[in-house]
Design a protein around this motif. Structure first.
Motif, PDB file in Angstrom:
ATOM      1  N   VAL A 291      83.144  10.103  -5.700  1.00 41.63           N
ATOM      2  CA  VAL A 291      84.481  10.153  -5.108  1.00 41.63           C
ATOM      3  C   VAL A 291      84.419   9.289  -3.858  1.00 41.63           C
ATOM      4  CG1 VAL A 291      86.194  11.569  -3.924  1.00 41.63           C
ATOM      5  CG2 VAL A 291      85.123  12.404  -6.021  1.00 41.63           C
ATOM      6  N   LYS A 310      86.213   8.290  -8.897  1.00 38.73           N
ATOM      7  CA  LYS A 310      87.548   8.457  -8.323  1.00 38.73           C
ATOM      8  C   LYS A 310      87.631   7.734  -6.980  1.00 38.73           C
ATOM      9  CE  LYS A 310      88.542  11.513 -11.579  1.00 38.73           C
ATOM     10  NZ  LYS A 310      89.453  11.189 -12.692  1.00 38.73           N
ATOM     11  N   VAL A 312      90.032   7.913  -3.527  1.00 40.92           N
ATOM     12  CA  VAL A 312      91.074   8.642  -2.812  1.00 40.92           C
ATOM     13  C   VAL A 312      91.626   7.722  -1.732  1.00 40.92           C
ATOM     14  CG1 VAL A 312      91.649  10.709  -1.504  1.00 40.92           C
ATOM     15  CG2 VAL A 312      89.819  10.785  -3.208  1.00 40.92           C
ATOM     16  N   SER A 324      93.428  16.072  -0.207  1.00 41.43           N
ATOM     17  CA  SER A 324      93.464  15.013  -1.219  1.00 41.43           C
ATOM     18  C   SER A 324      92.090  14.786  -1.836  1.00 41.43           C
ATOM     19  CB  SER A 324      93.967  13.706  -0.587  1.00 41.43           C
ATOM     20  OG  SER A 324      95.276  13.852  -0.091  1.00 41.43           O
ATOM     21  N   VAL A 325      91.059  14.842  -1.003  1.00 44.16           N
ATOM     22  CA  VAL A 325      89.697  14.648  -1.500  1.00 44.16           C
ATOM     23  C   VAL A 325      89.284  15.831  -2.371  1.00 44.16           C
ATOM     24  CG1 VAL A 325      87.282  14.287  -0.859  1.00 44.16           C
ATOM     25  CG2 VAL A 325      89.107  13.225   0.497  1.00 44.16           C
ATOM     26  N   SER A 327      91.180  17.809  -4.090  1.00 42.60           N
ATOM     27  CA  SER A 327      91.916  17.824  -5.355  1.00 42.60           C
ATOM     28  C   SER A 327      91.288  16.864  -6.362  1.00 42.60           C
ATOM     29  CB  SER A 327      93.387  17.474  -5.130  1.00 42.60           C
ATOM     30  OG  SER A 327      93.527  16.147  -4.656  1.00 42.60           O
ATOM     31  N   GLN A 328      90.795  15.722  -5.892  1.00 41.80           N
ATOM     32  CA  GLN A 328      90.137  14.779  -6.800  1.00 41.80           C
ATOM     33  C   GLN A 328      88.806  15.333  -7.301  1.00 41.80           C
ATOM     34  OE1 GLN A 328      91.030  11.849  -8.221  1.00 41.80           O
ATOM     35  NE2 GLN A 328      93.062  12.251  -7.383  1.00 41.80           N
ATOM     36  N   LEU A 331      89.282  17.865 -10.066  1.00 41.40           N
ATOM     37  CA  LEU A 331      89.633  17.274 -11.354  1.00 41.40           C
ATOM     38  C   LEU A 331      88.402  16.855 -12.154  1.00 41.40           C
ATOM     39  CD1 LEU A 331      92.629  14.960 -10.331  1.00 41.40           C
ATOM     40  CD2 LEU A 331      92.748  17.052 -11.693  1.00 41.40           C
ATOM     41  N   MET A 332      87.257  16.783 -11.480  1.00 43.62           N
ATOM     42  CA  MET A 332      86.051  16.259 -12.130  1.00 43.62           C
ATOM     43  C   MET A 332      85.264  17.302 -12.908  1.00 43.62           C
ATOM     44  SD  MET A 332      84.806  13.602  -9.175  1.00 43.62           S
ATOM     45  CE  MET A 332      83.937  12.494 -10.287  1.00 43.62           C
TER      46      MET A 332
END
Length: 337
Positions: A291, A310, A312, A324-325, A327-328, A331-332
């Motif tokens: 990320v 990802k 961000v 925001s970080v 949430s990414q 998703l992983m």
């Protein structure tokens, strides 16, 4: 070799003629100029792997500069040629560099992957049959190269470098090969690496943001170790951060490691979270999910088309927030790795 392009590249009449007379199997020597730091050296690796296949009988020389010698992919080339920009902190003279440029020797094909004054001079003084580059400004095409590729910050640079082979007829890769083995962790527990630093201070995500991120991650993923990796410079120390996280037993520090240890350390990780740094490019090269946090540099240039990586960033270039970080990362599906 046929030059496979219509409007996405440029070639001189000489370039077209010479390329048509070359058979990849007959090429005995190529040179690659890459005057760049560790992250860019990682990006170069898939090119070198495929160049070895496409030119099976060619010896590969990689030309670098001495202040960017860390992480040079010497394992993928036959020879490393080095130009000293500075010695003991003092700039070298023009004549000194000129003599070192000549030490590169003659090659049938030169790939300039630097587009600097020094790299262009190296091309100009070499009598290679084909000189291939990717300058941002098209007027340089006529002055220094026989073939030139379009270069965009919106295309991953790893692919732009491969375009230099694709235009010559090399098969397009479905999966990037960085020339590293598959790493499997030897630890009892999976671990996530956080690298808080960057080459330039203004590229660093705020340390306070990292503090809150790691707190949240340590709570959400108690069965995973959360390792804060130190850099080699004094400003990259993380003792203060680790002290503030001392109540979390699954948070720990890892001091900086030499290259031969940092590669497998990154390769065995479940995830690497950091900004635009060489560490992220090294993690990508070892096939570890990443990320990346961007707000200054263009994310698309170093974002492979792979769902395990990802980026961000905010559309207006402001610093991404912690949510925001997180949430990414969520998703992983980390527990599936």
């Amino acid at each position: 070799m046929k030059l496979w392009y219509e409007k996405g590249a440029w070639a001189s009449k000489k370039g077209k003629k010479v390329a048509a007379e070359i058979i990849p199997e007959s090429v005995q020597s190529i040179a690659v100029i890459r005057h760049a730091a560790i992250g860019d050296m990682m990006v170069l690796r898939p090119f070198l792997v495929q160049a070895r296949t496409f030119f099976p009988n060619a010896k590969i020389t990689l030309s670098i500069i001495n202040n960017y010698s860390y992480g040079v992919p010497s394992d993928l080339v036959d020879r490393v040629h080095c130009i000293d920009k500075k010695i003991n902190g003092k700039k070298t003279s023009f004549m000194y560099r000129l003599n070192q440029i000549r030490e590169l020797g003659e090659h049938e094909i030169i790939f300039d992957m630097a587009d600097t004054g020094l790299s262009r001079m190296t091309c100009l003084l070499n009598s290679a049959k084909l000189k291939i580059g990717f300058p941002y400004r098209t007027f340089k095409n006529y002055l220094f190269y026989d073939i030139a590729l379009l270069r965009s910050d919106l295309v991953p640079e790893v692919e732009t470098l491969l375009h230099m082979l694709y235009i010559l007829g090399a098969p397009k890769l479905v999966r990037l090969n960085y020339g590293y083995p598959t790493y499997e962790t030897k630890r009892e527990r999976a671990y996530i690496i956080y690298f808080t630093s960057a080459s330039l201070g203004f590229k660093c995500w705020p340390k306070g943001h990292f503090l809150e991120l790691i707190k949240s991650m340590a709570i959400r993923y108690p069965s995973i170790d959360h390792i804060i990796l130190e850099g080699i410079n004094s400003f990259e120390k993380v003792d203060d951060l680790v002290l503030q996280l001392s109540q979390y037993t699954n948070v720990m520090k890892q001091e900086s490691l030499p290259l031969e240890q940092i590669i497998p350390f990154l390769g065995e990780a479940t995830l690497v979270v950091c900004g635009d740094t060489g560490i992220r490019n090294m993690a990508i090269a070892t096939d570890t999910p990443t990320v990346g946090i961007f707000f200054f540099t263009v994310p698309y240039r170093y974002l492979p088309i792979n769902p395990k990586h990802k980026a961000v960033f905010n559309h207006d270039g402001t610093v991404p927030d912690i949510k925001s970080v997180l949430s990414q990362i969520e998703l992983m599906d980390l527990l599936s790795y």
